[in-house]
Write an enzyme that holds these catalytic residues in place. Structure first.
Site, short mmCIF file in Angstrom:
data_model
loop_
_atom_site.label_atom_id
_atom_site.label_comp_id
_atom_site.label_asym_id
_atom_site.label_seq_id
_atom_site.Cartn_x
_atom_site.Cartn_y
_atom_site.Cartn_z
N LYS A 238 42.42 -8.78 -9.65
CA LYS A 238 43.39 -7.68 -9.78
C LYS A 238 43.63 -7.35 -11.25
CE LYS A 238 46.15 -8.58 -5.65
NZ LYS A 238 47.45 -9.11 -5.20
N HIS B 285 19.29 -16.08 16.17
CA HIS B 285 18.06 -15.45 15.69
C HIS B 285 18.19 -15.03 14.23
CE1 HIS B 285 16.35 -15.29 19.80
NE2 HIS B 285 17.65 -15.42 20.08
N GLU C 250 42.01 -18.88 2.19
CA GLU C 250 43.03 -18.58 1.18
C GLU C 250 44.05 -19.73 1.06
OE1 GLU C 250 43.83 -14.07 0.20
OE2 GLU C 250 45.49 -14.81 1.41
O1 PA5 Z 1 47.97 -14.13 2.91
C1 PA5 Z 1 48.32 -13.38 2.02
O2 PA5 Z 1 49.43 -13.49 1.45
C2 PA5 Z 1 47.46 -12.22 1.57
O3 PA5 Z 1 46.21 -12.22 2.18
C3 PA5 Z 1 48.14 -10.90 1.89
O4 PA5 Z 1 48.34 -10.79 3.26
C4 PA5 Z 1 47.35 -9.72 1.38
O5 PA5 Z 1 47.05 -9.85 0.02
C5 PA5 Z 1 48.14 -8.42 1.57
O6 PA5 Z 1 49.36 -8.49 0.89
P1 PA5 Z 1 50.54 -7.51 1.19
O7 PA5 Z 1 50.97 -7.68 2.60
O8 PA5 Z 1 51.62 -7.89 0.22
O9 PA5 Z 1 50.04 -6.11 0.94
#
Ligand code: PA5
Length: 429
Positions: free
Chosen positions: A420, A306, A285
């Site tokens: 989303k 394997h 990410e």
């Molecule tokens: O790293 C990030 O910002 C995302 O992976 C969030 O942790 C994830 O989308 C969850 O978001 P939130 O804590 O606002 O529910």
């Protein structure tokens, strides 16, 4: 830092000259990160969070007080509701320190990290028999998956525990905003804050990870101690020779430019499978944007020798491997001495399984390197709170350096919005 990086098996792929060439770029990234002047600098609060917390102890004491209160309920289950950075770090540490077949009381289980109805229906059934405390974690307080799960669980808790349910639910979210914050205020849930300058995937060392792990009896002080020691080291040394996070970022970026676009985190320890899930989210990410990024993948050996082992040894040569090696395991077992070769194992009689596992690990690393896969290894002294805190901080630091060197902002995730908005449109939000 006690964990060391072994890069002897990349000598055929990377020369000293490559390191010298990239060092100025990595140093520039280190400057941007440590002076908090790079892209996304509003989200660099995690850099000095461990040492601040170690000195002030505000959060640790608040968590410890909550753990004491929660003990009155004598829970056997801590249900963590969250997704992405709001649950992966907790799961990584929990699994790394919870050996197979050992039941912990209380256990930690998860919800809202996906929206499978079957999983959540079974969860509600399971919770009927359990004595549960819920920790719901969402920085934004509006993420759909945990919001749905929390609505289910809140309804369940209110039915099962009545008025007491509000004391059995703890919220970790933004200080001021979000639907979860408003709900916590209305219902009177105890609330922990996620600092506004720390993003989800960099938040494991805040209440996001520390609260559930503390409730489950892990030493959260050791996690912070390990991270704080690592912070001291990585902030004070800025050469590829002395700074393991810089070295790792340099190796990744050199290999990326050589066309190695996939990194596989490999280990010979099933307990580390979910640690790799945390690592994959952190790097995927943070780096994967603007049509750039190294794809983070993971395997657990020897199981995957394997399966994906064939591909790693012999498939497309765009991969490199980083091993998580553990020097000491808490328990071991010997291969029985039967003075027999019926099963063709006479040569291993009396040897420990960890001896065989270690040899398998070394042999795999050499075979993969000889097959054209650059291999590095992180040698971790043992799996403990301290070393996991240290390692997680180091990976966060190195990830940010690597992303800066690649020219991307490590701290945003614009690509997550695409699914989303499509989903909301189709659901009629
Ligand atoms: O790293 C990030 O910002 C995302 O992976 C969030 O942790 C994830 O989308 C969850 O978001 P939130 O804590 O606002 O529910």
């Amino acid at each position: 830092m006690k964990t060391k990086i072994d890069f002897t098996l990349i000598e055929n792929f990377i020369s000293e000259k490559d390191f010298n060439n990239i060092e100025p770029e990595i140093k520039k990234s280190w400057e941007l990160l440590t002076t908090k002047t790079g892209a996304g600098s509003d989200f660099t609060g995690w850099i000095d969070f461990p040492s601040k917390e170690k000195n002030s102890e505000l959060l640790l004491k608040k968590i410890e007080a909550t753990c004491e209160k929660v003990k009155n309920f004598n829970p056997d289950t801590i249900l963590v509701i969250g997704i992405g950075g709001s649950y992966l770090g907790t799961r990584a540490i929990y699994d790394a320190l919870t050996p197979a077949f050992c039941t912990r009381t209380p256990e930690i289980i998860f919800a809202g990290h996906q929206i499978d109805g079957h999983y959540h229906a079974n969860l509600l059934n399971y919770l009927e028999k359990r004595n549960t405390v819920v920790v719901v974690i969402s920085k934004s307080g509006t993420t759909t998956e945990p919001a749905i799960a929390f609505r289910l669980i809140r309804t369940f808790m209110e039915k099962k525990y009545g008025n007491e349910s509000s004391q059995r639910i703890i919220v970790v979210t933004d200080k001021n905003k979000g639907a979860l914050k408003s709900l916590a205020n209305t219902k009177g849930y105890e609330t922990f804050e996620i600092p506004s300058d720390i993003g989800g995937r960099f938040s494991v060392l805040t209440a996001v990870g520390l609260l559930p792990l503390g409730l489950c009896g892990f030493s959260i002080r050791e996690i912070i101690n390990g991270a704080a020691e690592c912070e001291k080291e990585l902030l004070s040394k800025n050469s590829i020779q002395d700074n393991i996070a810089m070295r790792y970022a340099a190796i990744r970026q050199i290999l990326y430019r050589l066309g190695k676009t996939t990194e596989i985190q490999s280990s010979f320890y099933p307990q580390l499978a979910t640690f790799s899930e945390w690592w994959k989210q952190l790097f995927g990410e943070s780096e994967g944007k603007n049509q750039k990024g190294i794809f983070p993948a993971s395997v657990v050996f020897s199981t995957d020798l394997h399966s994906l082992g064939q591909y790693i040894q012999d498939g497309t040569r765009n991969i490199f491997e980083s091993f998580l090696s553990v020097n000491k395991i808490p328990k071991d077992v010997n291969i029985p001495v039967l003075n027999s070769n019926d099963d063709e194992l006479l040569y291993l009689e009396g040897k420990s399984m960890s001896y065989v596992n270690n040899i398998a690990e070394k042999a795999t690393q050499i075979a993969h390197a000889q097959g054209g896969v650059p291999v590095i290894s992180f040698d971790i002294p043992e799996l403990s709170e301290y070393y996991l805190g240290e390692l997680m901080y180091m990976f966060e630091f190195s990830c940010a350096l690597s992303a800066y060197t690649m020219g991307v902002n490590p701290f945003d995730q614009p690509g997550v919005e695409a699914y989303k908005s499509k989903m909301f449109e189709m659901l009629g939000k």
